[in-house]
Design a protein around this motif. Structure first.
Motif, mmCIF file in Angstrom:
data_model
loop_
_atom_site.group_PDB
_atom_site.id
_atom_site.type_symbol
_atom_site.label_atom_id
_atom_site.label_comp_id
_atom_site.label_asym_id
_atom_site.label_seq_id
_atom_site.Cartn_x
_atom_site.Cartn_y
_atom_site.Cartn_z
ATOM 1 N N MET A 239 0.847 -1.169 0.000
ATOM 2 C CA MET A 239 0.000 0.000 0.000
ATOM 3 C C MET A 239 0.896 1.237 0.000
ATOM 4 O O MET A 239 1.792 1.362 0.825
ATOM 5 N N PRO A 240 0.646 2.172 -0.925
ATOM 6 C CA PRO A 240 1.478 3.370 -0.953
ATOM 7 C C PRO A 240 1.245 4.248 0.268
ATOM 8 O O PRO A 240 0.145 4.296 0.817
ATOM 9 N N TYR A 241 2.286 4.921 0.661
ATOM 10 C CA TYR A 241 2.217 5.792 1.822
ATOM 11 C C TYR A 241 1.280 6.963 1.538
ATOM 12 O O TYR A 241 1.362 7.589 0.490
ATOM 13 N N GLN A 242 0.386 7.242 2.459
ATOM 14 C CA GLN A 242 -0.551 8.368 2.338
ATOM 15 C C GLN A 242 -0.119 9.457 3.313
ATOM 16 O O GLN A 242 -0.401 9.377 4.507
ATOM 17 N N ALA A 243 0.567 10.452 2.807
ATOM 18 C CA ALA A 243 1.037 11.537 3.662
ATOM 19 C C ALA A 243 -0.123 12.454 4.037
ATOM 20 O O ALA A 243 -1.018 12.696 3.243
ATOM 21 N N ARG B 179 0.278 4.815 10.675
ATOM 22 C CA ARG B 179 0.511 5.170 9.273
ATOM 23 C C ARG B 179 1.977 5.544 9.073
ATOM 24 O O ARG B 179 2.618 5.113 8.107
ATOM 25 N N TRP B 180 2.546 6.302 9.995
ATOM 26 C CA TRP B 180 3.960 6.664 9.904
ATOM 27 C C TRP B 180 4.835 5.419 9.948
ATOM 28 O O TRP B 180 5.763 5.264 9.159
ATOM 29 N N GLU B 181 4.555 4.567 10.919
ATOM 30 C CA GLU B 181 5.366 3.349 11.087
ATOM 31 C C GLU B 181 5.276 2.459 9.849
ATOM 32 O O GLU B 181 6.275 1.875 9.427
ATOM 33 N N GLN B 182 4.081 2.330 9.277
ATOM 34 C CA GLN B 182 3.924 1.514 8.066
ATOM 35 C C GLN B 182 4.711 2.141 6.910
ATOM 36 O O GLN B 182 5.344 1.432 6.122
ATOM 37 N N GLY B 183 4.690 3.468 6.823
ATOM 38 C CA GLY B 183 5.465 4.149 5.784
ATOM 39 C C GLY B 183 6.952 3.904 5.937
ATOM 40 O O GLY B 183 7.662 3.670 4.954
#
Length: 91
Positions: free
Chosen positions: A1-5, A22-26
């Motif tokens: 999954m692409p990072y969603q900033a 979300r940060w950690e997954q990125g």
């Protein structure tokens, strides 16, 4: 999954566990992509080195590259195993 900033932060916006996850997954995804890039770069370096050696030694046919990290299934009748560089030196 692409990072969603999230680029619309406002002063005093609450930081939730969803944001941190979300940060950690990125970060995790970026490291996985970098690991893949490093492996691909190493493979390309090996290919370029093989081609350079072939051209410089005027050895244009039967170019091959194998890793000899171990000699499993290989019988050395001439030459030696260069363990440090993972190659078989044939004389």
């Amino acid at each position: 999954m692409p990072y969603q900033a999230k680029t619309d932060w406002k002063y005093n916006d609450p930081v939730t566990e969803v944001d941190v996850n979300r940060w950690e997954q990125g970060i995790k995804d970026a490291h996985a992509a970098m690991d893949n890039f490093v492996l691909r770069l190493a493979s390309l370096e090996t290919r370029v080195k093989t081609l350079e050696d072939a051209v410089l030694n005027d050895f244009k046919n039967n170019i091959f590259n194998m890793s000899f990290q171990t000699l499993d299934g290989v019988l050395v009748s001439r030459g030696w195993h260069d363990v440090a560089n993972g190659r078989l030196v044939v004389k």
